[in-house]
Design an enzyme around this catalytic site. Structure first.
Site, PDB file in Angstrom:
ATOM      1  N   PHE A  11       0.819  -1.223   0.000  1.00  0.00           N
ATOM      2  CA  PHE A  11       0.000   0.000   0.000  1.00  0.00           C
ATOM      3  C   PHE A  11       0.857   1.280   0.000  1.00  0.00           C
ATOM      4  O   PHE A  11       0.854   2.056  -0.965  1.00  0.00           O
ATOM      5  CB  PHE A  11      -0.931  -0.073   1.225  1.00  0.00           C
ATOM      6  CG  PHE A  11      -1.606   1.211   1.606  1.00  0.00           C
ATOM      7  CD1 PHE A  11      -2.159   2.056   0.644  1.00  0.00           C
ATOM      8  CD2 PHE A  11      -1.719   1.570   2.951  1.00  0.00           C
ATOM      9  CE1 PHE A  11      -2.795   3.239   1.023  1.00  0.00           C
ATOM     10  CE2 PHE A  11      -2.349   2.740   3.332  1.00  0.00           C
ATOM     11  CZ  PHE A  11      -2.881   3.584   2.368  1.00  0.00           C
ATOM     12  N   THR A 125       6.093   2.761  12.842  1.00  0.00           N
ATOM     13  CA  THR A 125       4.679   2.975  13.166  1.00  0.00           C
ATOM     14  C   THR A 125       4.526   3.579  14.559  1.00  0.00           C
ATOM     15  O   THR A 125       5.328   3.298  15.457  1.00  0.00           O
ATOM     16  CB  THR A 125       3.913   1.638  13.102  1.00  0.00           C
ATOM     17  OG1 THR A 125       2.624   1.810  13.698  1.00  0.00           O
ATOM     18  CG2 THR A 125       4.626   0.519  13.852  1.00  0.00           C
ATOM     19  N   ASP A 126       3.446   4.358  14.725  1.00  0.00           N
ATOM     20  CA  ASP A 126       3.155   4.905  16.063  1.00  0.00           C
ATOM     21  C   ASP A 126       2.729   3.803  17.037  1.00  0.00           C
ATOM     22  O   ASP A 126       2.645   4.039  18.241  1.00  0.00           O
ATOM     23  CB  ASP A 126       2.075   5.998  15.982  1.00  0.00           C
ATOM     24  CG  ASP A 126       0.728   5.501  15.466  1.00  0.00           C
ATOM     25  OD1 ASP A 126       0.631   4.332  15.037  1.00  0.00           O
ATOM     26  OD2 ASP A 126      -0.236   6.295  15.491  1.00  0.00           O
ATOM     27  N   GLU A 127       2.431   2.608  16.500  1.00  0.00           N
ATOM     28  CA  GLU A 127       1.978   1.520  17.380  1.00  0.00           C
ATOM     29  C   GLU A 127       3.069   1.075  18.351  1.00  0.00           C
ATOM     30  O   GLU A 127       2.781   0.413  19.339  1.00  0.00           O
ATOM     31  CB  GLU A 127       1.454   0.339  16.549  1.00  0.00           C
ATOM     32  CG  GLU A 127       0.270   0.762  15.695  1.00  0.00           C
ATOM     33  CD  GLU A 127      -0.529  -0.373  15.074  1.00  0.00           C
ATOM     34  OE1 GLU A 127      -0.543  -1.476  15.635  1.00  0.00           O
ATOM     35  OE2 GLU A 127      -1.146  -0.131  14.029  1.00  0.00           O
ATOM     36  N   TYR A 153       2.795  -7.612  16.186  1.00  0.00           N
ATOM     37  CA  TYR A 153       3.176  -6.697  15.099  1.00  0.00           C
ATOM     38  C   TYR A 153       3.965  -5.515  15.644  1.00  0.00           C
ATOM     39  O   TYR A 153       5.084  -5.234  15.196  1.00  0.00           O
ATOM     40  CB  TYR A 153       1.923  -6.196  14.359  1.00  0.00           C
ATOM     41  CG  TYR A 153       2.169  -4.956  13.523  1.00  0.00           C
ATOM     42  CD1 TYR A 153       2.967  -5.008  12.379  1.00  0.00           C
ATOM     43  CD2 TYR A 153       1.622  -3.717  13.884  1.00  0.00           C
ATOM     44  CE1 TYR A 153       3.213  -3.867  11.615  1.00  0.00           C
ATOM     45  CE2 TYR A 153       1.859  -2.578  13.124  1.00  0.00           C
ATOM     46  CZ  TYR A 153       2.656  -2.653  11.996  1.00  0.00           C
ATOM     47  OH  TYR A 153       2.905  -1.526  11.247  1.00  0.00           O
ATOM     48  N   LYS A 157       7.943  -4.379  15.113  1.00  0.00           N
ATOM     49  CA  LYS A 157       8.335  -3.086  14.534  1.00  0.00           C
ATOM     50  C   LYS A 157       9.229  -2.303  15.505  1.00  0.00           C
ATOM     51  O   LYS A 157      10.156  -1.602  15.092  1.00  0.00           O
ATOM     52  CB  LYS A 157       7.088  -2.262  14.190  1.00  0.00           C
ATOM     53  CG  LYS A 157       6.262  -2.797  13.038  1.00  0.00           C
ATOM     54  CD  LYS A 157       6.960  -2.732  11.691  1.00  0.00           C
ATOM     55  CE  LYS A 157       7.103  -1.329  11.176  1.00  0.00           C
ATOM     56  NZ  LYS A 157       7.731  -1.307   9.811  1.00  0.00           N
ATOM     57  N   PRO A 277      -7.954  -9.098  20.694  1.00  0.00           N
ATOM     58  CA  PRO A 277      -7.232  -9.196  21.969  1.00  0.00           C
ATOM     59  C   PRO A 277      -6.165  -8.106  22.063  1.00  0.00           C
ATOM     60  O   PRO A 277      -5.452  -7.846  21.086  1.00  0.00           O
ATOM     61  CB  PRO A 277      -6.567 -10.579  21.914  1.00  0.00           C
ATOM     62  CG  PRO A 277      -7.239 -11.313  20.801  1.00  0.00           C
ATOM     63  CD  PRO A 277      -7.783 -10.292  19.855  1.00  0.00           C
TER      64      PRO A 277
END
Ligand code: NAD
Ligand code: TYD
Length: 339
Positions: A11, A125-127, A153, A157, A277
């Site tokens: 993407f 990523t901000d995650e 994930y 990262k 979850p």
């Protein structure tokens, strides 16, 4: 300049390739992509016609393959988009996330050390910051927010980001990292919230909202992400992290209802399903650093961007229908099968 883009059939990577080819008439783009389920070479159909673009199918965790591309192409800048990117899949099967996101990043960093580059840019990523509480709208992620991951994930990262910083500190590799909030726009794979809801609403199928739908994401139009990465990789300070976001927070329910309204579909399609979850409650970026240091500003508000995105999915049905039907996976064989 030769720019090596990994994960360019996905993407954001594909949007970035078109952004770069359009903006810099002198640069050459070399793309590496393994064409996993998330990679779609049909997306790069126009780029493949451009003589300043070359595509290599391969795995970023395969050192021999990666070194071969570096030896042949001698990239000046490497931008690493390649990743397993879907949180739900990471909950089902974390191992491939560690292989691609961690070992893959290390393999690229090793090649950069060996062959020499001007800049390695890691698309983060901000995650990695975990989440913020819903009742503290005064809080935002800054570059100083501690790493505190929730999913396999985001953990993978975060590990990749730390490796990138370690290669800078230990080996002096020139690096930058950007950490972005949720993207949306053209070529978004229809397993992620916005394209999933658009494609399902168009088919009058139920729209599965996790939990109560109150989770908040900070949506950034993909082209604004591309302009930010372009700035950071060319002008960002060596060894620095830059957060990217444009203060476009929406609850999932607001996003889904906006899509239904734009498509003229009833809200009765919304179905509340079992929550993810460890589901992060709220992401929200403080973009002060990239704005003040590099002068970056997003151009597209969520209200405009979501309309443009829905229009794109209506105008490009074949693109996502090929994905839903699985046909996109044959494109590589059609293009390269006899070469
Ligand atoms: P995507 O899943 O659409 O694309 C990933 C691409 O990487 C695919 O083309 C896939 O074939 C390729 N790939 C996967 N494993 C590979 C491997 N081992 N070797 C080579 N190629 C491989 O992802 P995306 O949404 O475009 O995200 C790109 C990057 O941006 C990722 O690193 C992601 O963590 C990060 N990011 C995404 C978002 C978002 O909202 N989508 C937000 C912040 C950061
Ligand atoms: P997603 O697009 O998977 O991005 P991320 O988890 O990386 O933020 O999901 C965005 C939000 O939408 C997230 O809070 C989970 C939620 N969601 C649903 O409610 N239903 C769905 O079917 C999906 C895919 C996501």
């Amino acid at each position: 300049m030769v720019i090596l883009v990994t994960g360019g059939a996905g993407f954001i990577g594909s949007n970035f390739i078109y952004y770069e080819l359009d903006k810099y008439a002198e640069d050459r783009i070399v793309c590496i992509d393994a064409l996993t389920y998330a990679g779609n070479l049909e997306t790069l159909e126009e780029a493949l016609k451009n003589e300043r673009f070359v595509f290599y199918r391969g795995d970023i965790a395969d050192g021999e393959f990666v070194n071969g591309v570096f030896a042949k192409e001698h990239p000046d800048i490497v931008v690493n988009f390649a990743a397993e990117s879907h949180v739900d899949r990471s909950i089902e099967a974390p191992d491939i996330f560690l292989r691609t996101n961690v070992i893959g990043t290390m393999t690229l960093l090793e090649a950069c050390r060996k062959y020499g580059i001007q800049r390695f840019h890691q698309v983060g990523t901000d995650e990695v910051y975990g989440d913020l509480p819903l009742d503290r709208t005064d809080l935002f992620f800054t570059e100083e927010t501690p790493i505190h991951t929730s999913s396999p994930y985001s953990a993978s990262k975060a590990a990749a980001d730390l490796l990138v910083l370690a290669y800078h500190r230990t080996y002096g590799l020139p690096v930058t990292i950007s950490r972005c909030s949720n993207n949306y726009g053209p070529y978004h794979f229809p397993e992620k919230l916005i394209p999933l809801m658009i494609s399902r609403a168009l088919a009058d199928e139920s729209l599965p909202v996790y939990g109560s739908g109150e989770n908040v994401r900070d949506w950034l139009y993909v082209k604004d992400h591309c302009s930010a990465i372009d700035l950071v990789m060319r002008k960002g300070r060596n060894g620095e992290v830059y957060n990217i976001g444009g203060h476009n927070e929406r609850t999932n329910l607001q996003v889904v209802k906006t899509i239904l309204k734009e498509l003229g579909k009833p809200e009765t399609l919304i179905t509340y399903v079992k929550d993810r979850p460890g589901h992060d409650m709220r992401y929200a970026i403080d973009p002060t650093k990239i704005r003040s240091e590099l002068g970056w500003q997003p151009e597209t508000s969520f209200d405009d961007g979501i309309k443009q995105t829905i229009r794109w999915y209506l105008d490009n049905r074949t693109w996502w229908e090929h994905i839903l039907a699985g046909d996109y996976r044959n494109y590589y064989e059609r293009m390269y099968g006899d070469r």
